[in-house]
Design a protein around this motif. Structure first.
Motif, short mmCIF file in Angstrom:
data_model
loop_
_atom_site.label_atom_id
_atom_site.label_comp_id
_atom_site.label_asym_id
_atom_site.label_seq_id
_atom_site.Cartn_x
_atom_site.Cartn_y
_atom_site.Cartn_z
N THR A 291 0.82 -1.22 0.00
CA THR A 291 0.00 0.00 0.00
C THR A 291 0.85 1.26 0.00
O THR A 291 0.32 2.35 -0.23
N VAL A 292 2.12 1.12 0.24
CA VAL A 292 3.01 2.29 0.35
C VAL A 292 3.78 2.53 -0.95
O VAL A 292 4.03 3.68 -1.32
N VAL B 234 2.84 10.05 1.87
CA VAL B 234 1.62 10.26 2.66
C VAL B 234 1.13 8.92 3.20
O VAL B 234 0.80 8.80 4.39
N ALA B 235 1.09 7.91 2.33
CA ALA B 235 0.66 6.57 2.77
C ALA B 235 1.65 5.99 3.78
O ALA B 235 1.25 5.33 4.75
N LYS C 268 3.53 7.60 5.98
CA LYS C 268 3.42 8.26 7.29
C LYS C 268 2.18 7.83 8.06
O LYS C 268 2.08 8.05 9.26
N LYS C 269 1.21 7.21 7.36
CA LYS C 269 0.02 6.72 8.04
C LYS C 269 0.28 5.43 8.81
O LYS C 269 -0.50 5.04 9.68
N GLU C 270 1.38 4.74 8.44
CA GLU C 270 1.74 3.50 9.13
C GLU C 270 2.33 3.82 10.50
O GLU C 270 3.18 4.71 10.64
N HIS C 271 1.87 3.09 11.51
CA HIS C 271 2.34 3.36 12.88
C HIS C 271 3.85 3.19 13.01
O HIS C 271 4.52 3.97 13.69
N TRP D 266 6.20 3.47 10.64
CA TRP D 266 6.66 3.89 9.32
C TRP D 266 8.18 4.00 9.22
O TRP D 266 8.75 3.76 8.15
#
Length: 257
Positions: free
Chosen positions: A233-234, A243-244, A246-249, A251
């Motif tokens: 997904t990244v 952006v994707a 940085k959404k991962e805890h 990251w």
């Protein structure tokens, strides 16, 4: 019972001579062959190692491959350490032998102490989760990309003290490498100066570290699976979507991966 042709990497030292003796007791000698590298780093001592290996192989009717290397010259030419040069020369030759002679398995004599030392070296260099897993008992032979050759470490579960006990009990001849008593190389420094201190803190430190490396290996597989799934997904069109990401805890670790 083995059916594949096995190449034994035998230096003449206590570990490899122990391994060789174990193999001749368990496998038909016609399936075995020996590979000895003379790195020409210790003069007459190196030649003495070669002579012992040739003698042992001849006594057991086992084919003996020997290659002489200009290790110092190779290291200087490629700008690498003597240790790295010896490793590359050794494994490239093993791959060549497997390709030309049909060996499907190469056995090396790394033991539990070697594995513990490797863990500490990896920690000092910085190697991530993979480096914490230590050495595998079975892996692919380096430089054999076009072949299907296993690299096996049958002594990985034995400590150096157990190997010494086996060799004494079975009267196995071997030769000491005088450089092992010098702390010039990083691994020898760990072996001679650092691990004795660890053993004063925990007499079973080698066993403890090998057990922990097993846990690290399992944890590494779990983390690697999560990273590979998250990367789907990244990474988009070959690029990292910040952006994707940085959404991962976690990251930061994902980016490292």
């Amino acid at each position: 019972m083995h059916k594949d042709k096995i190449l034994l990497a035998v230096s003449g030292g206590i570990d490899s001579m122990c391994m060789a003796d174990i193999y001749v007791r368990r496998c038909p000698c016609e399936l075995l062959a020996v590979a000895h590298c003379n790195f020409n780093l210790r003069g007459d001592e190196s030649n003495g190692d070669e002579a012992l290996v040739r003698e042992w192989a001849g006594a057991h009717g086992i084919r003996c491959h020997v290659r002489s290397f200009d290790t110092k010259g190779f290291a200087a030419e490629h700008g690498i350490s003597i240790e790295m040069a010896a490793r590359e020369l050794r494994y490239r030759w093993f791959a060549e032998l497997c390709a030309s002679e049909g060996y499907s398995e190469v056995a090396v004599a790394h033991n539990a102490n070697d594995n513990a030392e490797t863990l500490m070296l990896n920690l000092l260099r910085g190697s991530g989760m993979k480096g914490l897993s230590g050495m595998s008992s079975v892996s692919d032979l380096p430089y054999s990309e076009c072949l299907s050759v296993r690299l096996v470490r049958p002594l990985l579960g034995m400590t150096r003290k157990q190997i010494e006990g086996y060799v004494l009990a079975n009267r196995v001849k071997y030769r000491n490498d005088s450089t092992n008593f010098s702390s010039e190389y990083k691994r020898n420094m760990l072996r001679n100066e650092v691990f004795p201190v660890f053993e004063r803190i925990n007499p079973s430190v080698v066993r403890t570290l090998n057990r922990e490396m097993g846990y690290f290996a399992e944890a590494g597989e779990i983390v690697g699976k999560w990273c590979s799934d998250a990367a789907l997904t990244v990474v988009k069109d070959g690029r990292i979507d910040v952006v994707a990401l940085k959404k991962e805890h976690h990251w930061k670790y994902l980016l490292y991966h």
